[in-house]
Scaffold this motif. Structure first.
Motif, mmCIF file in Angstrom:
data_model
loop_
_atom_site.group_PDB
_atom_site.id
_atom_site.type_symbol
_atom_site.label_atom_id
_atom_site.label_comp_id
_atom_site.label_asym_id
_atom_site.label_seq_id
_atom_site.Cartn_x
_atom_site.Cartn_y
_atom_site.Cartn_z
ATOM 1 N N LYS A 1 -6.653 33.347 25.796
ATOM 2 C CA LYS A 1 -6.251 33.677 24.428
ATOM 3 C C LYS A 1 -5.079 32.834 23.922
ATOM 4 O O LYS A 1 -5.125 32.322 22.818
ATOM 5 N N SER B 1 4.958 41.566 33.452
ATOM 6 C CA SER B 1 3.558 41.741 33.003
ATOM 7 C C SER B 1 3.132 43.187 33.207
ATOM 8 O O SER B 1 2.571 43.837 32.315
ATOM 9 N N SER C 1 2.527 46.259 30.359
ATOM 10 C CA SER C 1 1.298 47.037 30.266
ATOM 11 C C SER C 1 1.638 48.528 30.264
ATOM 12 O O SER C 1 1.065 49.317 29.498
ATOM 13 N N SER D 1 3.406 49.584 27.004
ATOM 14 C CA SER D 1 2.493 49.444 25.854
ATOM 15 C C SER D 1 1.589 50.662 25.700
ATOM 16 O O SER D 1 0.943 50.825 24.666
ATOM 17 N N ASP E 1 -4.897 48.798 30.375
ATOM 18 C CA ASP E 1 -4.938 48.405 28.957
ATOM 19 C C ASP E 1 -6.200 48.923 28.269
ATOM 20 O O ASP E 1 -6.190 49.183 27.072
ATOM 21 N N ARG F 1 -6.114 53.338 28.187
ATOM 22 C CA ARG F 1 -5.044 54.138 27.579
ATOM 23 C C ARG F 1 -5.580 54.834 26.330
ATOM 24 O O ARG F 1 -6.533 54.353 25.689
HETATM 25 O O1 DC Z 1 -1.005 39.317 26.427
HETATM 26 P P1 DC Z 1 0.047 39.677 27.497
HETATM 27 O O2 DC Z 1 -0.490 39.598 28.884
HETATM 28 O O3 DC Z 1 1.296 38.889 27.312
HETATM 29 O O4 DC Z 1 0.390 41.222 27.185
HETATM 30 C C1 DC Z 1 1.234 41.978 28.003
HETATM 31 C C2 DC Z 1 0.864 43.450 27.925
HETATM 32 O O5 DC Z 1 1.157 43.945 26.621
HETATM 33 C C3 DC Z 1 -0.610 43.759 28.150
HETATM 34 O O6 DC Z 1 -0.876 44.084 29.512
HETATM 35 C C4 DC Z 1 -0.895 44.927 27.246
HETATM 36 C C5 DC Z 1 0.174 44.854 26.188
HETATM 37 N N1 DC Z 1 -0.322 44.460 24.872
HETATM 38 C C6 DC Z 1 -0.823 45.455 24.066
HETATM 39 O O7 DC Z 1 -0.919 46.604 24.489
HETATM 40 N N2 DC Z 1 -1.199 45.170 22.800
HETATM 41 C C7 DC Z 1 -1.128 43.914 22.334
HETATM 42 N N3 DC Z 1 -1.496 43.656 21.089
HETATM 43 C C8 DC Z 1 -0.655 42.870 23.156
HETATM 44 C C9 DC Z 1 -0.269 43.183 24.446
#
Ligand code: DC
Length: 224
Positions: free
Chosen positions: A16, A95, A99, A102, A182, A185
């Protein structure tokens, strides 16, 4: 020409960030990495000793937190109350913590406002997990970028700065755990929007993915 708001969602390691950055560059649009915002909250919580389940603590932290994307000589940087945290948020520990935080409604609520504010001018590519489903349900173009778990773990392993310090197995295990968290949830789980264009990048190069996306974006622009 019409300015679009483009969203790219998908699991970790699907490509991404690279693709979103390249697409934004080709279109002359801003690129917004929303995962960095969750990582920023996780980083500050970690440093202040606020636990991931401590909603009151997270709420206080968010009240006094200013996260900003700044364009510097070395590309886009993220600051938390003025401190440059761009590199510090890219650790396996952050990381996993990102998660975890979030999944907390108190965190998602605040970042929802921050992200919508960032999207007001359009002409942007937003990358994340719930961009097309929750944050920008009316986005002009939505993509969902996926790849097999093995391929995604291989890509993360290849990106590791010091491959002798991490094992492929640990990366794959962490990735599976983060995917599970992710996508299961309660609030804004990772999933493709019903109107998203789904691209599986397992067998594709970055350039091929970007070209597919550009072709789709041009089609939308041509239709006005
Ligand atoms: O894309 P990333 O790996 O940098 O994101 C880190 C964490 O943030 C991911 O495990 C879930 C959360 N996240 C989210 O819940 N919603 C988003 N729009 C972006 C990331």
């Amino acid at each position: 020409m019409k300015k679009l708001l483009i969203t790219i969602d998908g699991p970790a390691g699907a490509g991404k960030s690279t693709v979103s950055r390249a697409l934004a560059e080709r279109l002359g649009y801003r690129y917004v990495d929303t995962g960095a915002l969750y990582r920023g909250v996780a980083y500050v919580a970690r440093h202040r000793g606020v636990a991931e389940q401590d909603d009151a603590g997270l709420s206080d932290l968010l009240d006094a937190l200013a996260l900003n994307f700044i364009l510097g000589n070395t590309g886009q940087r993220l600051t938390a109350n003025g401190e440059d945290i761009t590199d510090a948020i890219r650790t396996p520990e952050i990381s996993m913590l990102a998660s975890a935080v979030s999944a907390r409604p108190v965190v998602r609520e605040v970042l929802l406002r921050v992200q919508r504010e960032l999207g007001r001018q359009k002409a942007a590519v937003f990358e994340g997990r719930d961009m097309g489903t929750v944050v920008f349900p009316d986005a002009d173009v939505k993509f969902f970028l996926d790849a097999s778990t093995r391929t995604r773990a291989q890509r993360r392993f290849a990106e590791a700065k010091d491959p002798s310090a991490v094992s492929f197995e640990a990366i794959e295990r962490d990735m599976r755990q983060r995917d599970r968290q992710d996508s299961t949830r309660a609030l804004a789980p990772l999933k493709a929007a019903a109107d998203a264009v789904v691209i599986d990048s397992t067998e594709l190069t970055i350039d091929q993915v970007v070209e597919q996306m550009l072709a789709h974006v041009r089609g939308v622009l041509d239709r006005g």
